[in-house]
Scaffold this active site. Structure first.
Site, PDB file in Angstrom:
ATOM      1  N   ASP A   1       0.863  -1.179   0.000  1.00 43.23           N
ATOM      2  CA  ASP A   1       0.000   0.000   0.000  1.00 43.23           C
ATOM      3  C   ASP A   1       0.904   1.234   0.000  1.00 43.23           C
ATOM      4  O   ASP A   1       2.080   1.163   0.368  1.00 43.23           O
ATOM      5  CB  ASP A   1      -0.962   0.000   1.197  1.00 43.23           C
TER       6      ASP A   1
HETATM    7  C1  BGC Z   1      -4.976   3.340   0.147  1.00 42.91           C
HETATM    8  C2  BGC Z   1      -5.157   2.338  -0.982  1.00 42.91           C
HETATM    9  C3  BGC Z   1      -5.059   3.037  -2.301  1.00 42.91           C
HETATM   10  C4  BGC Z   1      -3.717   3.729  -2.374  1.00 42.91           C
HETATM   11  C5  BGC Z   1      -3.473   4.441  -3.679  1.00 42.91           C
HETATM   12  C6  BGC Z   1      -3.744   4.183  -0.038  1.00 42.91           C
HETATM   13  O1  BGC Z   1      -3.771   5.256   0.840  1.00 42.91           O
HETATM   14  O2  BGC Z   1      -4.943   2.664   1.373  1.00 42.91           O
HETATM   15  O3  BGC Z   1      -6.397   1.692  -0.860  1.00 42.91           O
HETATM   16  O4  BGC Z   1      -5.242   2.136  -3.349  1.00 42.91           O
HETATM   17  O5  BGC Z   1      -3.639   4.679  -1.339  1.00 42.91           O
HETATM   18  O6  BGC Z   1      -4.166   5.616  -3.729  1.00 42.91           O
END
Ligand code: BGC
Length: 871
Positions: A277
């Site tokens: 993530d």
């Molecule tokens: C989130 C993810 C997301 C990623 C990209 C993160 O803060 O937890 O779910 O896909 O950002 O934006």
């Protein structure tokens, strides 16, 4: 730089690296993050064979720097990975969100996951997936960063539950699998996220001063609840997976060898690639060894300084022998094979939009301080007629919780008075707040990365006005100071909301989770309902909400005739609601969670968020299997509205039969051995493969995989000397394992999906006036006397009928697989069917977890109506 990589892992170029080497904080006894090495190679599942052999051919031509380049994003704001252009392998565009295409123009803002789950409608869930996939393809993305099934929805206050489909593993699993199928059929790689245990937002992230919280989950609970939707997603061939921000049993998910290597890649046989993530990646070598394949968005924890844990560090770590070349080859092969698997080598469009601006022209290097400007948006309209699907989902999700005296539907001739600012779109515009991080006007989605821009927002008041032009609208959340006494025929409709989102934003004191508002309606919505109900004798409450609410202060008030949950309807909030309010269609949504009378009807571990603690915050899943209705049933607590509850304007009868299909054994038959995987040279590549190309123009803050010649040469010298200085984790091994008995195919042992019983259910519309759709829900009750403690009933399958006219019937069939009848045996480390020898399972059929009146017995093959489960 290279030498430090040997000692600390490849993160050492960042001065912030010290936080990573602090020893793990202790977790409560019994919660173990066992080492699992090495990372299993991908490619051994037959359905991926062709993709892997193409990948093998391409990867074997790549240089070291090309390989490390494609395993990382090139920096935050880019959304793209590095490429190997020389060989025709492009940058991959990875794009949110679970409910559409985020940060883009001319897209559909679909209803959120929680709304989609509330339809309990497989066909509609799949159709939404197809439409989302088409929009991603039209915009030129490669990877859709959804669906989200983690959080599962354990804590009602959790900030991101609304991105997923509801607080039940089977509802999440089936909805995720259908979404993935729909998306991937369009040639877009779906991402199942977040692995795992991210059940609250507060303290989720590692930072230089504090680790992310530890979700402490026991093995059986992991398998039977939280992993279940991931397993089903892998079973349908999901192409990528995203790790969670938090830790599980003390170890950060982005470098959790047991979860990634052991569970996901070996037991579940996952063949795609695993990404971190955003900004959660905290080490270099450790995460590579633990099975991470892609580092997103490429930067270290603290972005925008041009530092990465991989890229140049990974090149260095391979040259110096810390990361075995076969691990890098496997990462790269998994990424390239997934790209081939979804046909992205053929005519896949390139991205035609920028997430950073809605203008035509913008920065060509968005993360750089100085950048040339050029066209970045081509305004490709990908909406087609997807509003129809969006509207149908929004409409068929609307959940009628209460309808006293069949008060609803309304007639257009009635005198209507509408209260609440949520009836109307935000006057500043539906996209006025960045990432929808405000709660103003109609609430169609939560906030954070899981959103999309509205092309428009069809708000309830406009749709009501179309039918009742004379409707009075009081655009206020507090009852007007002076309000004329309504006539007894006046009907009030009160709109209330509850919002939540991602921890990156705080809205009205709620930092992602509903930590400040809790389960109350925002903006004093409950008080508004109470006040309106003092004056009006007929009140309808409409809630736009991320999850359960505390309805107790007004729900029993006799003036409150009807309560409807719209959940989070997306752009189609108006017509979808009006269709239900005025009876064009009967409501057919069902609650994807239970609504309790008191927050502490749940145990503290579920009801409350974990607050600040020195060191690592511990979120221990001490309730085990008992979340949502499983807990309430066990404790004999009657909720206000149970999981699955949802009324219609008509009524239905259910008539079931049960057919045995496959005779089961105690455990699944032995798995087949793994098939062959690509074979490459394991020699450390020459240092020259990582040298900067001559004359290369570096852009500050962009992340590259090349090394200065001197760094590359000295790393290589250490590598070929074979002096192992890297402090490998305990349990480290380089010998590939045959894989556990519970594995053997995508999702696990293929026999887990053998159909054990089929239950055709004939549903009849027994009403006289209204057409309607029925939800058929199948819950399993395990045999008595088995040596496992099991929840009293558990949802295992569901179907929805077509629209049935009064008197009309339809037969739908629910199915129970071997896995549905199994428990995870922690000793055997396998799925066990405790009643395989003819013991009686009961399959309960009905329309809600507390409206189950038909019992089908697996031992006698008999179904009986008029029964009630022992809850
Ligand atoms: C989130 C993810 C997301 C990623 C990209 C993160 O803060 O937890 O779910 O896909 O950002 O934006």
């Amino acid at each position: 730089m290279a030498y430090r990589s040997l000692v600390l892992g490849a993160f050492a170029s960042s001065s912030l690296a010290a936080s990573v080497v602090t020893p793990r904080d202790p977790v409560p006894p019994g919660f173990v993050a066992a080492p699992y090495y090495p990372a299993p190679y991908g490619g051994w599942v037959a359905s991926w064979e062709e993709a892997y052999s193409k990948a093998e051919a391409l990867v074997s031509q790549m240089t070291l720097a090309e390989k490390t380049n494609i395993t990382s994003g090139i920096g935050i704001f880019m959304g793209n990975t590095g490429s190997a252009e020389r060989l025709g392998f492009p940058r991959l565009c990875l794009q949110d969100s679970a409910l559409g295409v985020s940060s883009a123009d001319n897209v559909t803002a679909f209803p959120a996951g929680i709304t989609t789950g509330a339809t309990f409608d497989k066909k509609l869930i799949y159709a939404r997936g197809v439409a989302i996939g088409e929009e991603h393809r039209g915009k030129g993305t490669n990877v859709y960063l959804g669906p989200s099934v983690g959080p599962l929805g354990r804590k009602p206050l959790g900030g991101r539950n609304w991105e997923g489909f509801g607080s039940d593993p089977v509802l999440q699993a089936k909805a995720a699998a259908l979404t993935i199928k729909g998306v991937q059929e369009q040639g877009i790689i779906a991402t199942i996220k977040h692995l795992i245990g991210n059940e609250q937002e507060m303290y989720r992230m590692y930072n230089p001063f504090q680790p992310g919280y530890s979700a402490n989950i026991d093995d059986r609970t992991l398998h039977e609840l939280y992993l279940w939707p991931f397993a089903e997603s892998v079973h349908v061939g999901v192409g990528s997976a995203m790790t969670a921000y938090n830790a599980v049993n003390g170890s950060a998910c982005s470098q959790h060898s047991y979860l990634i290597n052991g569970i996901l890649k070996d037991e579940l046989g996952f063949q795609g690639f695993v990404m971190s993530d955003w900004l959660s990646h905290i080490s270099g070598v450790d995460s590579a060894l633990a099975g991470l394949d892609m580092n997103m968005p490429g930067d270290t924890n603290i972005p925008l300084f041009g530092f990465s844990n991989w890229h140049y560090e990974l090149s260095s770590s391979v040259l110096n022998g810390s990361v075995p070349l076969d691990r890098l080859n496997d990462m790269v092969t998994r990424i390239v094979a997934t790209w081939y698997k979804f046909g992205q080598d053929k005519d896949h469009p390139r991205p035609n939009f920028s997430s950073n601006t809605r203008e035509r022209d913008g920065l060509l290097y968005p993360a750089a301080l100085l950048s040339p400007i050029g066209q970045v948006n081509w305004f490709v309209n990908v909406q087609a007629d997807h509003y129809l699907i969006a509207r149908e989902v929004a409409q068929d999700a609307i959940t009628l919780l209460k309808n006293n005296g069949s008060f609803l539907p309304l007639a257009t001739s009635q005198s209507l008075h509408v209260f609440g600012t949520a009836a109307q779109v935000n006057p500043d515009g539906p996209n006025a707040c960045m990432n929808r991080a405000c709660n103003k006007g109609t609430l169609g989605m939560g906030w954070g990365s899981g959103v999309a821009d509205y092309p428009y927002l069809d708000d309830p008041i406009s749709a009501i006005r179309k039918r009742v032009p004379g409707v009075k609208f009081f655009n206020t959340d507090s009852f007007p100071w002076f309000h004329p006494t309504p006539s007894p025929d006046d009907i009030a409709i009160v709109f209330i909301t509850s919002d939540a989102g991602e921890n990156s934003f705080t809205v009205e004191g709620n930092n992602g989770d509903r930590n400040s508002a809790k389960l109350a309606a925002w903006h004093n919505g409950d008080e508004l309902v109470r006040k309106v109900a003092e004056k009006y004798s007929s009140v309808i409450v409409v809630a736009q909400t991320v999850g359960p609410l505390d309805l107790e202060s007004w729900v029993d008030n006799p003036a409150v005739k009807g309560v409807l949950f719209q959940h989070l309807p997306g752009q189609e909030a108006g017509e979808s609601l009006a269709n239900i309010l005025f009876g064009d269609v009967s409501p057919s949504g069902h609650l994807p969670y239970s609504i309790t009378k008191r927050a502490d009807d749940f145990p503290d571990s579920i009801a409350n968020l974990r607050g600040f603690a020195f060191g690592q915050v511990q979120d221990t899943f001490s309730e085990g299997l008992y979340i949502d209705y499983r807990w309430l049933n066990k404790e004999k607590i009657k909720p206000r509205f149970a999981f699955g509850h949802g009324l219609s304007y008509t009524s239905f009868s259910f008539d079931a039969t049960i057919e045995p299909v496959t005779q089961l054994s105690l455990v699944p038959p032995p798995r087949a051995p793994k098939g062959p995987t690509p074979v490459y040279s394991t020699e450390i590549p020459p240092a020259s493969e990582a040298y900067w190309p001559t004359g290369f123009n570096r852009i500050w803050r962009y992340l590259y995989s090349w090394l200065d010649k001197s760094d590359a040469d000295s790393a290589y010298a250490i590598g070929i000397a074979g002096v192992k200085k890297y402090n490998y984790p305990s349990g480290y091994s380089t010998v590939q394992k045959p894989g556990p008995a519970a594995g053997g195919g995508e999702g696990g042992n293929p026999a887990l999906w053998d159909i054990a019983f089929r239950v055709p259910v004939t549903v009849k519309n027994t009403g006289a006036k209204f057409s309607g759709r029925a939800s058929v829900q199948a819950y399993i009750q395990y045999p008595e006397g088995i040596p496992y403690d099991t929840p009293i009933v558990q949802l295992r399958d569901f179907e929805k009928t077509k629209v049935l006219a009064p008197g009309e019937s339809e037969t739908v069939t629910v199915e129970l697989t071997r896995k549905d009848l199994s428990v995870w045996d922690v000793e055997l480390q396998n799925w066990v069917v405790p009643g395989f020898d003819g013991k009686r399972y009961t399959v309960w059929i009905g329309e809600a977890s507390d409206r189950l009146f038909t019992a089908c017995y697996t031992d006698t093959g008999v179904c009986e109506g008029g029964k009630a489960p022992p809850v």
